[in-house]
Design an enzyme around this catalytic site. Structure first.
Site, PDB file in Angstrom:
ATOM      1  N   ASP A  13       0.814  -1.222   0.000  1.00  0.00           N
ATOM      2  CA  ASP A  13       0.000   0.000   0.000  1.00  0.00           C
ATOM      3  C   ASP A  13       0.845   1.270   0.000  1.00  0.00           C
ATOM      4  OD1 ASP A  13      -2.260  -1.674   0.239  1.00  0.00           O
ATOM      5  OD2 ASP A  13      -1.955  -1.771   2.401  1.00  0.00           O
ATOM      6  N   LYS A  16       2.038   2.237  -5.126  1.00  0.00           N
ATOM      7  CA  LYS A  16       2.724   1.762  -6.335  1.00  0.00           C
ATOM      8  C   LYS A  16       1.892   2.017  -7.596  1.00  0.00           C
ATOM      9  CE  LYS A  16       3.055  -2.361  -4.493  1.00  0.00           C
ATOM     10  NZ  LYS A  16       2.728  -2.125  -3.084  1.00  0.00           N
ATOM     11  N   GLY A  17       0.562   1.871  -7.446  1.00  0.00           N
ATOM     12  CA  GLY A  17      -0.329   2.008  -8.608  1.00  0.00           C
ATOM     13  C   GLY A  17      -0.118   3.327  -9.335  1.00  0.00           C
ATOM     14  N   GLY A  40      -4.216  -4.332  -4.501  1.00  0.00           N
ATOM     15  CA  GLY A  40      -5.219  -3.374  -4.952  1.00  0.00           C
ATOM     16  C   GLY A  40      -4.499  -2.101  -5.330  1.00  0.00           C
ATOM     17  N   HIS A  41      -4.466  -1.795  -6.599  1.00  0.00           N
ATOM     18  CA  HIS A  41      -3.758  -0.604  -7.050  1.00  0.00           C
ATOM     19  C   HIS A  41      -4.760   0.491  -7.399  1.00  0.00           C
ATOM     20  CE1 HIS A  41       0.036  -3.114  -8.076  1.00  0.00           C
ATOM     21  NE2 HIS A  41      -0.127  -2.891  -6.799  1.00  0.00           N
ATOM     22  N   GLN A 224       2.198  -5.890  -3.141  1.00  0.00           N
ATOM     23  CA  GLN A 224       2.561  -5.965  -1.712  1.00  0.00           C
ATOM     24  C   GLN A 224       3.862  -5.189  -1.450  1.00  0.00           C
ATOM     25  OE1 GLN A 224       1.691  -9.446  -3.112  1.00  0.00           O
ATOM     26  NE2 GLN A 224      -0.337  -8.614  -2.828  1.00  0.00           N
ATOM     27  N   THR A 300      -8.250  -3.436  -1.113  1.00  0.00           N
ATOM     28  CA  THR A 300      -8.851  -4.734  -1.402  1.00  0.00           C
ATOM     29  C   THR A 300      -9.920  -5.094  -0.381  1.00  0.00           C
ATOM     30  OG1 THR A 300      -6.827  -5.469  -2.461  1.00  0.00           O
ATOM     31  CG2 THR A 300      -8.317  -7.202  -1.731  1.00  0.00           C
ATOM     32  N   GLY A 302     -10.851  -3.001   2.411  1.00  0.00           N
ATOM     33  CA  GLY A 302     -11.487  -1.851   3.058  1.00  0.00           C
ATOM     34  C   GLY A 302     -11.104  -1.720   4.536  1.00  0.00           C
ATOM     35  N   ARG A 303     -10.182  -2.586   5.008  1.00  0.00           N
ATOM     36  CA  ARG A 303      -9.800  -2.510   6.424  1.00  0.00           C
ATOM     37  C   ARG A 303      -8.999  -1.229   6.694  1.00  0.00           C
ATOM     38  NH1 ARG A 303      -6.784  -8.199   7.170  1.00  0.00           N
ATOM     39  NH2 ARG A 303      -6.143  -7.707   5.052  1.00  0.00           N
ATOM     40  N   ARG A 305      -6.000   0.887   7.794  1.00  0.00           N
ATOM     41  CA  ARG A 305      -4.573   0.565   7.872  1.00  0.00           C
ATOM     42  C   ARG A 305      -3.985   1.103   9.169  1.00  0.00           C
ATOM     43  NH1 ARG A 305      -3.806   2.733   1.839  1.00  0.00           N
ATOM     44  NH2 ARG A 305      -4.578   0.923   0.723  1.00  0.00           N
ATOM     45  N   ASP A 333       2.336  14.855   1.147  1.00  0.00           N
ATOM     46  CA  ASP A 333       1.366  15.891   1.534  1.00  0.00           C
ATOM     47  C   ASP A 333       0.554  15.507   2.770  1.00  0.00           C
ATOM     48  OD1 ASP A 333       0.453  13.936  -0.440  1.00  0.00           O
ATOM     49  OD2 ASP A 333      -1.522  14.820  -0.083  1.00  0.00           O
ATOM     50  N   VAL A 414       2.788  14.146  -4.272  1.00  0.00           N
ATOM     51  CA  VAL A 414       2.169  15.034  -3.271  1.00  0.00           C
ATOM     52  C   VAL A 414       0.638  15.046  -3.376  1.00  0.00           C
ATOM     53  CG1 VAL A 414       4.174  16.533  -2.915  1.00  0.00           C
ATOM     54  CG2 VAL A 414       2.620  17.020  -4.802  1.00  0.00           C
TER      55      VAL A 414
HETATM   56  P1  IMP Z   1      -2.618 -12.839   1.827  1.00  0.00           P
HETATM   57  O1  IMP Z   1      -1.669 -12.304   0.819  1.00  0.00           O
HETATM   58  O2  IMP Z   1      -4.076 -12.612   1.471  1.00  0.00           O
HETATM   59  O3  IMP Z   1      -2.347 -14.279   2.173  1.00  0.00           O
HETATM   60  O4  IMP Z   1      -2.423 -12.016   3.207  1.00  0.00           O
HETATM   61  C1  IMP Z   1      -1.237 -12.124   3.978  1.00  0.00           C
HETATM   62  C2  IMP Z   1      -0.861 -10.775   4.589  1.00  0.00           C
HETATM   63  O5  IMP Z   1      -0.438  -9.884   3.578  1.00  0.00           O
HETATM   64  C3  IMP Z   1      -2.012 -10.080   5.322  1.00  0.00           C
HETATM   65  O6  IMP Z   1      -1.486  -9.371   6.416  1.00  0.00           O
HETATM   66  C4  IMP Z   1      -2.525  -9.079   4.288  1.00  0.00           C
HETATM   67  O7  IMP Z   1      -3.165  -7.969   4.883  1.00  0.00           O
HETATM   68  C5  IMP Z   1      -1.209  -8.692   3.615  1.00  0.00           C
HETATM   69  N1  IMP Z   1      -1.403  -8.240   2.225  1.00  0.00           N
HETATM   70  C6  IMP Z   1      -1.618  -9.005   1.134  1.00  0.00           C
HETATM   71  N2  IMP Z   1      -1.714  -8.247   0.035  1.00  0.00           N
HETATM   72  C7  IMP Z   1      -1.523  -6.978   0.419  1.00  0.00           C
HETATM   73  C8  IMP Z   1      -1.477  -5.731  -0.284  1.00  0.00           C
HETATM   74  O8  IMP Z   1      -1.596  -5.641  -1.509  1.00  0.00           O
HETATM   75  N3  IMP Z   1      -1.242  -4.633   0.484  1.00  0.00           N
HETATM   76  C9  IMP Z   1      -1.064  -4.697   1.826  1.00  0.00           C
HETATM   77  N4  IMP Z   1      -1.100  -5.824   2.518  1.00  0.00           N
HETATM   78  C10 IMP Z   1      -1.330  -6.970   1.828  1.00  0.00           C
END
Ligand code: IMP
Length: 429
Positions: A13, A16-17, A40-41, A224, A300, A302-303, A305, A333, A414
């Site tokens: 997160d 990168k997108g 999720g980009h 990731q 991806t 909605g949790r 961060r 920013d 920014v």
């Molecule tokens: P998994 O990849 O769904 O098996 O999740 C394993 C861990 O990687 C969890 O803590 C997820 O929240 C984290 N994770 C997987 N993909 C992403 C991403 O694109 N961004 C941030 N965290 C991710």
């Protein structure tokens, strides 16, 4: 621009997108090499927010896109994403997108096992995205995965599904005490979508090789972040693939000698979703403020961060593991309003100073970050497009990151829009 790899340096997160979207303008091909729709980009184009989970974000720039052998693909999600992007007048035809015939398929039972495992783990759960990523990579490693090339011989595909389900159903019924999966239902589901997938399946490695021989340049789009890497991250609180730059080669079938530039994306602070250690995490009002100002919600799931200060132990680790040739700092920013900004330069654990990222979860959980303090710039920088126009305090903050990481900052972002970007050093030539 030479062949360029984009990797996340923190826990994903990092933004990168947006940087991939910017750089893909200067590349011919854009390739995903690991992960799946756990990523999720988010990109903002002409004020419109576009989120892609599986298809490389280069598709928005009308670039030829590839899903490499190292990616795990949920074909149902892929087709949904093709429809979503097509509905926005983006060309996602087989002319523009190819999926490696060696890529593994996320099957419906992978998602069931992912979810059931998390429930069973209770408060020790990984906090996965629930997309079946781990169980799919696990089947790949234990040599009972199903690949896209298997769809080309549907009788063979059917046989594989029946054989694999004997074992999976035993596991689902007797270990997790959940419902078994009916092989005929799965086969029927794939029968329905197979013909739409077939035109996308190709030998991606061969196409990329031929392209490079014809002077095509490639942008490798990592997902990731380095500290979620299965080898180097905060194991077991990691994803199930190797996310570092070396895997850009392996996960797309390109030789490592073809990787020219490796850009590490660094958020100006740190975030993490899911469980696992995070030494510089903030549990106070400042953490809440960063979370709100930065709209830090997972693209991806909605949790919310978790947020914290910039961690140079993390960034130095990423610089070494990825051979970073440059940094792109994002969301600077978001720090505009803060009086004080901290940088973690090391960890203290039982009276010892740690400067290299340790493998032990216990140390990462119990260490105390050593901080240096920087004065905030207290100015809206979101409209600035030239590096020299940044406030002095922002320049000092960036210079210190550069100095501690021993890697040059080439891009500073920014704001979410393409235009809200400062190019400090041109990497496009
Ligand atoms: P998994 O990849 O769904 O098996 O999740 C394993 C861990 O990687 C969890 O803590 C997820 O929240 C984290 N994770 C997987 N993909 C992403 C991403 O694109 N961004 C941030 N965290 C991710």
């Amino acid at each position: 621009m030479g062949n360029t790899v984009i990797v996340g340096t923190q826990w994903g997160d990092e933004g990168k997108g947006k940087i991939v979207d910017l750089l893909s303008k200067h590349a011919d091909y854009v390739v995903r090499f690991q992960g799946g729709n756990n990523a999720g980009h988010t990109m903002v184009v002409n004020g419109k927010k576009i989120i892609s989970h599986l298809i490389p974000s280069g598709i928005i720039q009308s670039k030829k896109c590839f899903i490499g052998n190292g990616v795990v693909v949920d074909p149902f999600v892929l087709l949904e994403e093709i429809e979503y992007l097509s509905s926005m007048d983006i060309d996602v035809s087989p002319k523009m997108l190819k999926i490696s015939n060696r890529a593994h398929i996320i099957m419906p039972y992978h998602k069931l096992i992912d979810a059931a495992r998390e429930v069973k783990k209770g408060d020790k759960k990984i906090g996965t995205t629930g997309r079946g990523i781990g169980p799919c990579y696990e089947d790949k490693a234990t040599r009972r995965g199903i690949r896209f090339c298997d769809l080309l011989d549907f009788d063979f595909f059917k046989e594989k599904v029946v054989t694999i389900l004997e074992e999976k159903n035993f596991y689902l019924e007797h270990y997790f005490k959940t419902e078994p999966v009916d092989p005929d239902t799965i086969i029927h589901q794939f029968q329905q979508i197979k013909d739409r997938l077939l035109p996308y399946i190709a030998d991606v490695s061969v196409i990329l090789f031929d392209g490079m021989n014809n002077n095509k340049t490639i942008l490798f789009e990592g997902a990731q972040g380095t500290h979620l890497d299965i080898e180097h991250g905060t194991y077991p609180f990691v994803t199930s693939s190797s996310v570092v730059s070396g895997n850009a080669a392996n996960g797309s079938g390109v030789g490592p000698g073809n990787l020219n530039e490796i850009i590490g994306i660094v958020k100006a602070y740190t975030t993490r979703v899911g469980s696992g250690p995070f030494p510089t995490e903030l549990f106070d009002d400042i953490g809440d403020k960063i979370q709100k100002t930065g709209s830090e919600f997972g693209a991806t799931t909605g949790r919310k961060r978790r947020c914290g200060w910039m961690d140079m132990v993390v960034l130095r680790n990423a610089a070494r593991l990825n051979s970073l040739t440059g940094l792109a700092i994002t969301k600077l920013d978001v720090l505009d309003d803060l009086d004080e900004i901290k940088i973690c330069t090391g960890y203290e654990y039982k009276g010892t100073l740690i400067s290299d990222f340790p493998p032990e979860i216990k140390i990462l959980e119990e260490c105390t970050p050593v901080y240096e303090s920087h004065q905030g710039w207290k100015q809206d920088i979101s409209g600035i497009t030239k590096f020299n126009d940044l406030p002095d305090m922002a320049k000092l903050y960036l210079a210190r990151i550069e100095e501690l990481a021993k890697v040059k900052i080439k891009i500073v972002s920014v704001g979410p829009e393409r235009e809200a970007t400062i190019i400090k050093e041109n990497i496009f030539n």
